[in-house]
Design a protein around this motif. Structure first.
Motif, PDB file in Angstrom:
ATOM      1  N   HIS A  25       0.809  -1.224   0.000  1.00 10.99           N
ATOM      2  CA  HIS A  25       0.000   0.000   0.000  1.00 10.99           C
ATOM      3  C   HIS A  25       0.843   1.275   0.000  1.00 10.99           C
ATOM      4  N   HIS A  27       1.056   3.136  -2.858  1.00  9.01           N
ATOM      5  CA  HIS A  27       0.517   3.942  -3.958  1.00  9.01           C
ATOM      6  C   HIS A  27       1.419   3.986  -5.172  1.00  9.01           C
ATOM      7  N   THR A  28       2.452   3.181  -5.181  1.00 17.25           N
ATOM      8  CA  THR A  28       3.307   3.059  -6.353  1.00 17.25           C
ATOM      9  C   THR A  28       3.858   1.637  -6.379  1.00 17.25           C
ATOM     10  N   GLY A  39       1.522  -1.719  -5.053  1.00 13.61           N
ATOM     11  CA  GLY A  39       0.734  -0.530  -5.338  1.00 13.61           C
ATOM     12  C   GLY A  39      -0.529  -0.510  -4.501  1.00 13.61           C
ATOM     13  N   SER A  40      -1.486   0.248  -4.959  1.00  9.98           N
ATOM     14  CA  SER A  40      -2.749   0.383  -4.243  1.00  9.98           C
ATOM     15  C   SER A  40      -3.897   0.227  -5.226  1.00  9.98           C
ATOM     16  N   LYS A  42      -6.679   1.441  -4.749  1.00 14.36           N
ATOM     17  CA  LYS A  42      -7.369   2.726  -4.724  1.00 14.36           C
ATOM     18  C   LYS A  42      -6.787   3.671  -5.764  1.00 14.36           C
ATOM     19  N   PHE A  44      -4.273   6.684  -7.265  1.00 13.93           N
ATOM     20  CA  PHE A  44      -3.823   8.008  -6.851  1.00 13.93           C
ATOM     21  C   PHE A  44      -4.921   8.711  -6.053  1.00 13.93           C
ATOM     22  N   ASP A  45      -4.559   9.278  -4.904  1.00 15.20           N
ATOM     23  CA  ASP A  45      -5.522   9.995  -4.070  1.00 15.20           C
ATOM     24  C   ASP A  45      -4.829  11.133  -3.340  1.00 15.20           C
ATOM     25  N   ALA A  48      -1.442  10.131  -1.655  1.00 15.37           N
ATOM     26  CA  ALA A  48      -0.354  10.025  -2.630  1.00 15.37           C
ATOM     27  C   ALA A  48       0.074  11.408  -3.092  1.00 15.37           C
ATOM     28  N   ALA A  58      -4.100   2.338 -10.778  1.00 14.29           N
ATOM     29  CA  ALA A  58      -4.241   1.435  -9.633  1.00 14.29           C
ATOM     30  C   ALA A  58      -3.746   0.053 -10.029  1.00 14.29           C
TER      31      ALA A  58
END
Length: 79
Positions: A25, A27-28, A39-40, A42, A44-45, A48, A58
């Motif tokens: 988790h 995000h990359t 990664g995630s 979800k 990009f949020d 991130a 995602a």
């Protein structure tokens, strides 16, 4: 890579060596020589964005490990 080295030294000192460090988790998605950074789903949020991470689709890590060859297949699975 520096973090993997530090965690590897700590694990060895505790008698719990590892072959690969798995991080989740972040995000990359990254496949490094001794580390898999997942990664995630979800994607990009705001979190991130606060870390100034470059946006990417995602994705989750998928890999195949064999006793003979170790990690043989490394694939991103996109949501």
């Amino acid at each position: 890579m520096r973090g993997t080295l530090k965690r590897g030294r700590m694990a060895n000192a505790m008698g719990q060596p590892f072959d690969f460090l798995l991080l989740g988790h972040w995000h990359t998605l990254n496949f490094l020589p001794n580390t898999i950074i997942n990664g995630s789903l979800k994607g990009f949020d705001e979190f991130a964005m606060s870390l100034s991470i470059t946006p990417e689709p995602a994705a989750q890590a998928l890999w195949l490990t064999t006793e003979t060859h170790g990690r043989t297949i490394l694939l991103p699975v996109y949501a």
